[in-house]
Write an enzyme that holds these catalytic residues in place. Sequence first.
Site, PDB file in Angstrom:
ATOM      1  CG  HIS A 390      82.125  46.362 -15.727  1.00  0.00           C
ATOM      2  ND1 HIS A 390      82.087  47.329 -16.712  1.00  0.00           N
ATOM      3  CD2 HIS A 390      81.358  46.834 -14.707  1.00  0.00           C
ATOM      4  CE1 HIS A 390      81.351  48.345 -16.306  1.00  0.00           C
ATOM      5  NE2 HIS A 390      80.891  48.074 -15.099  1.00  0.00           N
ATOM      6  CG  ASP A 394      81.382  50.435 -21.228  1.00  0.00           C
ATOM      7  OD1 ASP A 394      82.276  49.973 -20.495  1.00  0.00           O
ATOM      8  OD2 ASP A 394      81.607  51.187 -22.199  1.00  0.00           O
TER       9      ASP A 394
END
Length: 418
Positions: A390, A394
């Site tokens: 992450h 995204d």
Amino acid sequence: MARFTFRLPDIGEGIATAEIVAWHVRPGDRVAEDQRLADMMTDKATIEMESPVAGSIIELAGEPGDRVAIGATLAVIDMEEDNGTADAVSVSLPSERAERPTTPSSIPPEDEGDPSTDSERKDTEDKAPNEARRKILASPAVRARARDLGIDLAQVQAEGEHIRHADLDAFLRYGREQGYASATGAARPDEHVRVIGLRRRIADAMAESKRNIPHFSYVEEIDVTALEGMRVQLNAHRGELPKLTLLPLLITAICRTVPDFAMMNARYNDVAGIVTRHGAVHMGVATQTAGGLLVPVIREAQSRNIWQLAAEIARLAETARSGKATSAELSGSTLTISSLGALGGIASTPVINRPEVAIIAPNRIVERPVLDGEDIRRALVMNLSISCDHRVVDGWDAASFVQAIKRLLEAPALLLAP
């Protein structure tokens, strides 16, 4: 006799230490020249260490799991008289003698004989004095199962000369009535297994990945009815070509999708703060071996057709499982697939192969009814899971990437289009 000190040689690539994975000799053993002494694991591969002289083992450096520095004593050998020297010597083995990489899956167990020891046989005789003279015939697998269940083989009646699994089953069913066994058998003793070799490398890599990477996972359902139909037809007319599984088709779909999602085919150097988005897809294929999980790499996967991918998957899986994979074949992946095949389950949350930023996991294909407009039809359905880093990927990007793969897999003719 002369004493020979065998020092761990420089095995290149800036390696400072190596881990003892297994000894193939013990102090007091006689060894021949070029006989295998030990397996040493570096960060790259497992290296076989062979004796440069004949003689008797006096001393060994440590136990499996211990690390030995380059140049430190690995073994001390009393040499045979015909080795041509009467003085003590200390020699380092040339590095080229040791560069034969293998994996821990190729390491044989120390004792492949009958697991029933002399002490176990004596215990059997003590427990059943009337049976002491009867030789108990059973395979190693049957003996191991009986030991796990707490069954005294001397009390088991065999249909033939050998005690078989069916005889153990009968004993478990009826032996309790005769006071021989409990319904579940004795509890197995606690077992302490040292985490070494490939298992330790896997443990360290997974811990580093989970400690440093904020994972998130996404799962999408894919209708693979048409894809499976095409795969069956292609296999039926493949001739001398390799048999197709789902993986070559999935890899093809991924490679066709990657150009629009360059952030997925990347490696993140979090120390330097640099993400390298790779143009070529070097696809890692997680492969289960006897020694643990290895990730052989398909180089330039985007340049191969489905048949070439199938052949390379089979070749790499065989080299990994047979312990013949080289360090080059086990490094450099830019994106990884982890597949459990028929054990794929409903969904999965695979751990990223650091420093990559994503890992994909196809799950089990199941047949079930699905709505098609106002109709209900039978369909083959598979969930596709992905885990991402992450810090650099995204959620929207990951979901869009999987949706693009889904469109190709649900219209499989596009996979064969130029």
